[in-house]
Design a protein around this motif. Structure first.
Motif, PDB file in Angstrom:
ATOM      1  N   ALA A 276       0.847  -1.206   0.000  1.00  0.00           N
ATOM      2  CA  ALA A 276       0.000   0.000   0.000  1.00  0.00           C
ATOM      3  C   ALA A 276       0.875   1.245   0.000  1.00  0.00           C
ATOM      4  O   ALA A 276       1.939   1.270   0.616  1.00  0.00           O
ATOM      5  CB  ALA A 276      -0.906   0.008   1.222  1.00  0.00           C
ATOM      6  N   LEU A 277       0.416   2.247  -0.704  1.00  0.00           N
ATOM      7  CA  LEU A 277       1.077   3.552  -0.688  1.00  0.00           C
ATOM      8  C   LEU A 277       0.099   4.584  -0.160  1.00  0.00           C
ATOM      9  O   LEU A 277      -1.077   4.573  -0.508  1.00  0.00           O
ATOM     10  CB  LEU A 277       1.482   3.976  -2.104  1.00  0.00           C
ATOM     11  N   LEU A 278       0.628   5.454   0.669  1.00  0.00           N
ATOM     12  CA  LEU A 278      -0.175   6.554   1.189  1.00  0.00           C
ATOM     13  C   LEU A 278       0.460   7.857   0.709  1.00  0.00           C
ATOM     14  O   LEU A 278       1.671   8.039   0.825  1.00  0.00           O
ATOM     15  CB  LEU A 278      -0.180   6.490   2.718  1.00  0.00           C
ATOM     16  N   ILE A 279      -0.350   8.701   0.127  1.00  0.00           N
ATOM     17  CA  ILE A 279       0.133  10.025  -0.279  1.00  0.00           C
ATOM     18  C   ILE A 279      -0.557  11.058   0.614  1.00  0.00           C
ATOM     19  O   ILE A 279      -1.789  11.082   0.691  1.00  0.00           O
ATOM     20  CB  ILE A 279      -0.216  10.336  -1.753  1.00  0.00           C
ATOM     21  N   VAL A 280       0.218  11.860   1.290  1.00  0.00           N
ATOM     22  CA  VAL A 280      -0.354  12.948   2.087  1.00  0.00           C
ATOM     23  C   VAL A 280       0.252  14.256   1.584  1.00  0.00           C
ATOM     24  O   VAL A 280       1.477  14.366   1.460  1.00  0.00           O
ATOM     25  CB  VAL A 280      -0.071  12.801   3.596  1.00  0.00           C
ATOM     26  N   GLU A 281      -0.597  15.207   1.276  1.00  0.00           N
ATOM     27  CA  GLU A 281      -0.090  16.488   0.780  1.00  0.00           C
ATOM     28  C   GLU A 281      -0.565  17.621   1.683  1.00  0.00           C
ATOM     29  O   GLU A 281      -1.759  17.778   1.940  1.00  0.00           O
ATOM     30  CB  GLU A 281      -0.573  16.725  -0.644  1.00  0.00           C
ATOM     31  N   LEU A 282       0.383  18.391   2.159  1.00  0.00           N
ATOM     32  CA  LEU A 282       0.056  19.586   2.942  1.00  0.00           C
ATOM     33  C   LEU A 282       0.207  20.792   2.033  1.00  0.00           C
ATOM     34  O   LEU A 282       1.065  20.805   1.150  1.00  0.00           O
ATOM     35  CB  LEU A 282       1.011  19.720   4.131  1.00  0.00           C
ATOM     36  N   GLU A 283      -0.595  21.798   2.260  1.00  0.00           N
ATOM     37  CA  GLU A 283      -0.505  22.994   1.427  1.00  0.00           C
ATOM     38  C   GLU A 283      -0.829  24.204   2.274  1.00  0.00           C
ATOM     39  O   GLU A 283      -1.598  24.110   3.229  1.00  0.00           O
ATOM     40  CB  GLU A 283      -1.499  22.900   0.259  1.00  0.00           C
ATOM     41  N   GLY A 284      -0.231  25.326   1.942  1.00  0.00           N
ATOM     42  CA  GLY A 284      -0.542  26.543   2.685  1.00  0.00           C
ATOM     43  C   GLY A 284       0.668  27.443   2.821  1.00  0.00           C
ATOM     44  O   GLY A 284       1.611  27.369   2.023  1.00  0.00           O
ATOM     45  N   GLU A 285       0.627  28.278   3.837  1.00  0.00           N
ATOM     46  CA  GLU A 285       1.740  29.196   4.075  1.00  0.00           C
ATOM     47  C   GLU A 285       2.983  28.403   4.493  1.00  0.00           C
ATOM     48  O   GLU A 285       2.898  27.495   5.324  1.00  0.00           O
ATOM     49  CB  GLU A 285       1.367  30.184   5.182  1.00  0.00           C
ATOM     50  N   ALA A 286       4.120  28.781   3.942  1.00  0.00           N
ATOM     51  CA  ALA A 286       5.352  28.015   4.122  1.00  0.00           C
ATOM     52  C   ALA A 286       5.711  27.747   5.588  1.00  0.00           C
ATOM     53  O   ALA A 286       5.982  26.593   5.941  1.00  0.00           O
ATOM     54  CB  ALA A 286       6.495  28.693   3.377  1.00  0.00           C
ATOM     55  N   PRO A 287       5.706  28.747   6.454  1.00  0.00           N
ATOM     56  CA  PRO A 287       6.123  28.452   7.830  1.00  0.00           C
ATOM     57  C   PRO A 287       5.226  27.404   8.499  1.00  0.00           C
ATOM     58  O   PRO A 287       5.709  26.527   9.218  1.00  0.00           O
ATOM     59  CB  PRO A 287       5.985  29.813   8.543  1.00  0.00           C
ATOM     60  N   GLN A 288       3.934  27.484   8.232  1.00  0.00           N
ATOM     61  CA  GLN A 288       2.979  26.547   8.809  1.00  0.00           C
ATOM     62  C   GLN A 288       3.185  25.149   8.216  1.00  0.00           C
ATOM     63  O   GLN A 288       3.239  24.156   8.928  1.00  0.00           O
ATOM     64  CB  GLN A 288       1.558  27.052   8.550  1.00  0.00           C
ATOM     65  N   VAL A 289       3.288  25.092   6.896  1.00  0.00           N
ATOM     66  CA  VAL A 289       3.414  23.804   6.213  1.00  0.00           C
ATOM     67  C   VAL A 289       4.716  23.107   6.617  1.00  0.00           C
ATOM     68  O   VAL A 289       4.733  21.895   6.880  1.00  0.00           O
ATOM     69  CB  VAL A 289       3.341  23.996   4.676  1.00  0.00           C
ATOM     70  N   GLU A 290       5.802  23.850   6.707  1.00  0.00           N
ATOM     71  CA  GLU A 290       7.085  23.224   7.066  1.00  0.00           C
ATOM     72  C   GLU A 290       7.029  22.664   8.487  1.00  0.00           C
ATOM     73  O   GLU A 290       7.548  21.578   8.753  1.00  0.00           O
ATOM     74  CB  GLU A 290       8.235  24.223   6.922  1.00  0.00           C
ATOM     75  N   ALA A 291       6.402  23.409   9.386  1.00  0.00           N
ATOM     76  CA  ALA A 291       6.292  22.927  10.760  1.00  0.00           C
ATOM     77  C   ALA A 291       5.460  21.648  10.821  1.00  0.00           C
ATOM     78  O   ALA A 291       5.822  20.669  11.480  1.00  0.00           O
ATOM     79  CB  ALA A 291       5.663  24.002  11.644  1.00  0.00           C
ATOM     80  N   GLU A 292       4.358  21.641  10.065  1.00  0.00           N
ATOM     81  CA  GLU A 292       3.490  20.460  10.071  1.00  0.00           C
ATOM     82  C   GLU A 292       4.141  19.285   9.358  1.00  0.00           C
ATOM     83  O   GLU A 292       3.924  18.126   9.717  1.00  0.00           O
ATOM     84  CB  GLU A 292       2.146  20.791   9.400  1.00  0.00           C
ATOM     85  N   PHE A 293       4.951  19.594   8.361  1.00  0.00           N
ATOM     86  CA  PHE A 293       5.555  18.512   7.581  1.00  0.00           C
ATOM     87  C   PHE A 293       6.536  17.707   8.442  1.00  0.00           C
ATOM     88  O   PHE A 293       6.605  16.482   8.327  1.00  0.00           O
ATOM     89  CB  PHE A 293       6.255  19.066   6.337  1.00  0.00           C
ATOM     90  N   ALA A 294       7.271  18.400   9.285  1.00  0.00           N
ATOM     91  CA  ALA A 294       8.192  17.712  10.190  1.00  0.00           C
ATOM     92  C   ALA A 294       7.402  16.772  11.099  1.00  0.00           C
ATOM     93  O   ALA A 294       7.765  15.601  11.301  1.00  0.00           O
ATOM     94  CB  ALA A 294       8.969  18.738  11.012  1.00  0.00           C
ATOM     95  N   GLN A 295       6.283  17.278  11.592  1.00  0.00           N
ATOM     96  CA  GLN A 295       5.404  16.482  12.455  1.00  0.00           C
ATOM     97  C   GLN A 295       4.830  15.281  11.681  1.00  0.00           C
ATOM     98  O   GLN A 295       4.778  14.161  12.196  1.00  0.00           O
ATOM     99  CB  GLN A 295       4.277  17.409  12.917  1.00  0.00           C
ATOM    100  N   LEU A 296       4.448  15.533  10.444  1.00  0.00           N
ATOM    101  CA  LEU A 296       3.873  14.476   9.605  1.00  0.00           C
ATOM    102  C   LEU A 296       4.877  13.351   9.359  1.00  0.00           C
ATOM    103  O   LEU A 296       4.555  12.165   9.450  1.00  0.00           O
ATOM    104  CB  LEU A 296       3.400  15.077   8.271  1.00  0.00           C
ATOM    105  N   GLN A 297       6.113  13.730   9.053  1.00  0.00           N
ATOM    106  CA  GLN A 297       7.142  12.717   8.783  1.00  0.00           C
ATOM    107  C   GLN A 297       7.361  11.832  10.007  1.00  0.00           C
ATOM    108  O   GLN A 297       7.477  10.611   9.884  1.00  0.00           O
ATOM    109  CB  GLN A 297       8.451  13.396   8.378  1.00  0.00           C
ATOM    110  N   ALA A 298       7.410  12.455  11.178  1.00  0.00           N
ATOM    111  CA  ALA A 298       7.601  11.687  12.409  1.00  0.00           C
ATOM    112  C   ALA A 298       6.440  10.727  12.616  1.00  0.00           C
ATOM    113  O   ALA A 298       6.622   9.555  12.962  1.00  0.00           O
ATOM    114  CB  ALA A 298       7.729  12.639  13.595  1.00  0.00           C
ATOM    115  N   MET A 299       5.230  11.220  12.329  1.00  0.00           N
ATOM    116  CA  MET A 299       4.041  10.390  12.493  1.00  0.00           C
ATOM    117  C   MET A 299       4.054   9.194  11.542  1.00  0.00           C
ATOM    118  O   MET A 299       3.701   8.086  11.910  1.00  0.00           O
ATOM    119  CB  MET A 299       2.807  11.248  12.194  1.00  0.00           C
TER     120      MET A 299
END
Lengths: 484, 355
Positions: A276-299
């Protein structure tokens, strides 16, 4: 309808011969839409080039009680734009003007034949885009999107077509012309939300003549993560984690092994070999997205993914999406024919739904590839069959029916974005009570007393055209359109 | 004497509708202008049909009975870090049914959309006394006609809502608000247009008259770490692109984002307009208190003379709805669509019972 039919005579006065098609060879194009199992030939097709022609055509049909189907590019996956035998087909592709774009107020006014993606192209110079993104967006039209309240991979955050329409001018099935909504973001604002009622009515209420849509600013940053799992259930659990985290991704998509293999063979997306492959895409203002992306990768790491890939640039992002968006036509390469369903289950029951689909596929001895919008529980099981084998279609349809019944049983819906159309009308009584269907019928007849607009769609009925097995639509074979 | 009933169950409401000639539904009565006073109208008070029916945070869906106070729903959602993104207008007094019937979204509607964008389904009793559901309970559903959206703004005149299902979203954990001052309306509108085409994702954007010009209130929501840099970026961009007289961070209180807070007159009304019509409206309603919400797409107007507001809106071709005040005709200005609406009325309330 013979050539001497009064409607044809009236249409001859309205249209020049090159825009009034009556010969078999001319009508062949319109026989089918993207649900290629159904074919039906209209008596005639007209190609209006003005609002006035559309209105007059509908009035004539109403007067003479001749059923009509409005059609854009014919990409409906539910047979929604299938012509009515001996009825009239109204091809709206020439009503394709983008009348105005107001970037300051973020709105565009368009005609129904405008191609979905063309709005985004026109808005791009202002940093804006039109959000709903059905996979067929490079050819499907706004008129069709309105009829079927089309969705796409990015509907989780900003909604479907209905959520992006602010105002409309329509001709109802009996020829009455009316307008509702406004240029305000608040749309109908005062009075009942007629936009919400009209959008998704599957062409049964009439034809949209002019549509005001809202545009959104292009996100500053996209961050796309691909996670590979050795088990479909783990991918499903990962979705629950994302949702529970309080993030609101722009898209959450899952593909299973068969879909991955097909996509890989077709477009060489470079996907890992996985269950199975999961694709998750975050979008929005860069500072917010970068902060969430780090959290997403850990998750995702904690969710048991054996491989994580994040798109480093736009080209890599495009490659991840190319595989996903091309998955359906790719699956078509594995099999001469397939049926795609788009039932919805509550997100928390995704795992259960997938397990049951697996059991059903074993029971029916058919292959099923799964590609789905996991963020909103919108399944897209592709049931593979070979229409040349006697009984194969019936077997595939039986499996499809059981999947729809499963979706209803789990508290979901028979369709998330493709609509009921021709294909799922017999399942309406399983989802709605007799009284609910009666109310819908009463509403339909209050708007269209002669039941001429897209007759035979949505409601269970005995007037089904013959099923045929013809394989993929030619455009689909070429990968121009796909069934998502 | 007016007949009144406080049904506790759907069947009671059905009987009440069947047993009366004219029926009007109400919740807490927080919008005084919307309740007719005629003696021959029977009142169905839904305030006892309240409570959350189903809330599954993981599904992003919430179902509640129509008479549920907004405050109760907000509290349950907040406990899970979620919210109603359309931002119900009168969170302290209104019920969810009344909010849907009057279509009242608040300032935060600017971010993701209005009430109509978050309603998924409803249970209703229609003018024929029939009880049924419309729409669905999952976040995505394209089966059948979407009558649930039609209920938004319907003023209870087609069917009485008994239960409603919404899509909900995770709420931002932190917020910051900026106040920008502009000398002229044109300058303030130019700032709105700049923001509309920018990459900044504002939670809310309201415009209101100030002593020496106009105040533009902008709100950002998001994670604690990202918020300060985001605020700084937007302030810098607004400084260089729109030249405000001042740009200061202000305390982000709930009060700041309640658009009706400072509107105090005999009548309070909602007006729907695109921001480019604000200058024309300003000329038409001079002297009224007002605040423009959602990037200038909704005006909240307080006035002592509702007839004058009605005439001004009609002249401008704008539609409004009087919410508060003793007013005979709450629909103001441009008349709402009547052709398609009448067909729906004929199907759902053939006897014209619901008013």
């Amino acid at each position: 309808m013979k050539n001497a039919h009064p409607l044809l005579q009236a249409l001859e006065a309205l249209y020049p011969p090159e825009r009034l098609l009556t010969r078999d060879a001319q009508l062949l194009t319109y026989e089918s839409d993207a649900l290629t199992a159904f074919h039906s030939k209209p008596a005639a097709a007209v190609i209006p080039i003005s609002e006035a022609e559309v209105i007059e055509t509908v009035r004539l049909c109403h007067q003479l009680a001749v059923p009509f189907v409005a059609r854009g590019s014919g990409t409906s996956l539910s047979g929604g734009s299938l012509p009515i035998a001996d009825g009239l087909l109204v091809a709206l592709n020439r009503l394709n003007r983008i009348k105005s774009i107001d970037p300051e107020q973020r709105i565009a006014v368009v005609e129904p034949g405008v191609v979905n993606l063309h709005i985004t192209h026109a808005a791009a110079p202002y940093g804006l885009y039109y959000a709903p993104d059905p996979s067929s967006q490079s050819i499907c039209t706004i008129g069709g999107n309105i009829a079927f309240n089309s969705g796409g991979a990015h509907c989780l955050k900003y909604g479907m077509t209905s959520n992006h329409v602010l105002g409309m001018k329509v001709v109802l099935a009996d020829g009455a012309v009316t307008e509702f909504g406004s240029d305000s973001l608040d749309g109908c604002g005062v009075g009942p939300d007629l936009i919400g009622l009209f959008v998704g009515s599957e062409g049964l209420f009439g034809i949209a003549l002019e549509i005001t849509v809202r545009l959104l600013p292009q996100p500053e940053r996209y961050r796309t993560l691909l996670a590979a799992y050795d088990d479909l259930g783990k991918a499903g659990d990962a979705v629950s984690r994302v949702v529970a985290s309080g993030m609101l991704p722009g898209a959450i998509e899952i593909m299973d092994r068969l879909a991955i293999q097909a996509a890989e063979a077709a477009v060489q997306a470079g996907y890992p070999d996985a269950e199975a492959l999961l694709i998750v895409e975050l979008e929005g203002e860069a500072p917010q997205v970068e902060a969430e992306f780090a959290q997403l990768q850990a998750m995702m790491r904690a969710s048991g993914a054996f491989e994580l890939r994040s798109a480093r640039d736009e080209a890599e992002r495009a490659r991840i999406w190319k595989g996903r968006k091309g998955a359906f036509s790719a699956v078509g390469r594995l099999s001469p024919d397939y049926i795609v369903q788009d039932g919805v289950v509550p997100r928390s029951r995704l795992g259960e739904a997938l397990t049951r689909i697996k059991a059903l596929k074993t029971k029916h001895q058919l292959e099923v590839a799964n590609v789905f919008h996991a963020g909103d529980g919108n399944l897209h099981p592709l049931i593979l069959y070979d229409g040349r084998q006697p009984g194969a279609l019936e077997k595939a349809e039986a499996l499809a029916g059981e999947i729809l019944a499963l979706c209803i049983k789990l508290g979901g819906s028979i369709t998330g974005e493709h609509g009921v159309g021709m294909e799922k009308r017999d399942y309406m009584p399983a989802m709605f009570s007799e009284q609910e269907l009666d109310i819908m019928q009463a509403l339909r007849r209050a708007i269209d007393p002669k039941e001429i607009a897209n007759r035979g769609k949505m409601f269970p009925s005995g007037e089904a055209p013959a099923l045929q097995q013809r394989g993929m639509h030619p455009l689909e074979r070429q990968g121009v359109i796909s069934r998502e | 004497m007016t007949t009144q009933s406080k049904p506790r169950a759907v069947a009671e409401l059905q009987d009440f509708v069947r047993g009366n000639t004219l029926v009007h539904a109400r919740g807490n009565g927080s919008k005084s202008a919307l309740h007719p006073a005629a003696a021959d109208i029977a009142i169905a008070d839904l305030s006892l049909m309240r409570g959350i029916v189903e809330y599954q945070p993981a599904e992003f869906t919430l179902s509640a009975r129509a008479g549920s106070p907004i405050a109760e729903l907000k509290a349950a959602l907040a406990a899970e870090g979620q919210y109603l993104p359309f931002d119900p207008l009168l969170p302290e007094r209104a019920t969810i049914g009344g909010t849907v019937a009057a279509n009242l979204s608040g300032s935060r509607r600017y971010r993701y959309g209005g009430l109509r964008d978050f309603i998924l389904g409803a249970s209703v009793v229609d003018g024929g006394g029939r009880a049924y559901t419309v729409g669905g309970k999952v976040v995505k559903n394209a089966a059948g006609f979407d009558l649930s959206k039609f209920l938004v703004g319907s003023l209870g005149q087609y069917a009485i809502m008994t239960e409603l299902t919404f899509k909900v979203f995770p709420d931002a954990p932190h917020f910051s608000s900026l106040r920008l001052r502009y000398q002229t309306l044109d300058a303030a509108l130019a700032a709105i247009f700049f923001l509309n085409q920018s990459i900044f994702e504002l939670d809310a954007l309201d415009l209101l008259p100030a002593a020496d010009g106009w105040s533009l209130l902008a709100r950002l929501g998001g994670g604690a770490d990202a918020l300060p840099p985001r605020l700084e970026r937007i302030r810098a961009a607004l400084q260089s692109e729109t030249a405000p007289q001042a740009a200061e961070e202000v305390a982000d209180t709930a009060r700041l984002w309640q658009p009706l807070r400072q509107l105090d007159a005999a009548f309070v009304a909602k007006v729907v307009l695109p921001p480019k019509r604000i200058p024309a409206l300003e000329r038409g309603i001079s002297g009224c208190q007002r605040r423009y919400s959602c990037g200038g797409n909704i005006a909240w107007v307080a006035t002592e003379d509702i007839a004058a507001l009605d005439r001004a809106l009609a002249a401008l071709g704008l539609a409004g709805l009087c919410l508060q005040g003793d007013c005979e005709k709450p629909l103001l200005g441009k008349a709402p669509e009547s052709i398609l609406s009448a067909r729906v009325k004929a199907a759902l309330d053939p006897d014209g019972k619901l008013v």
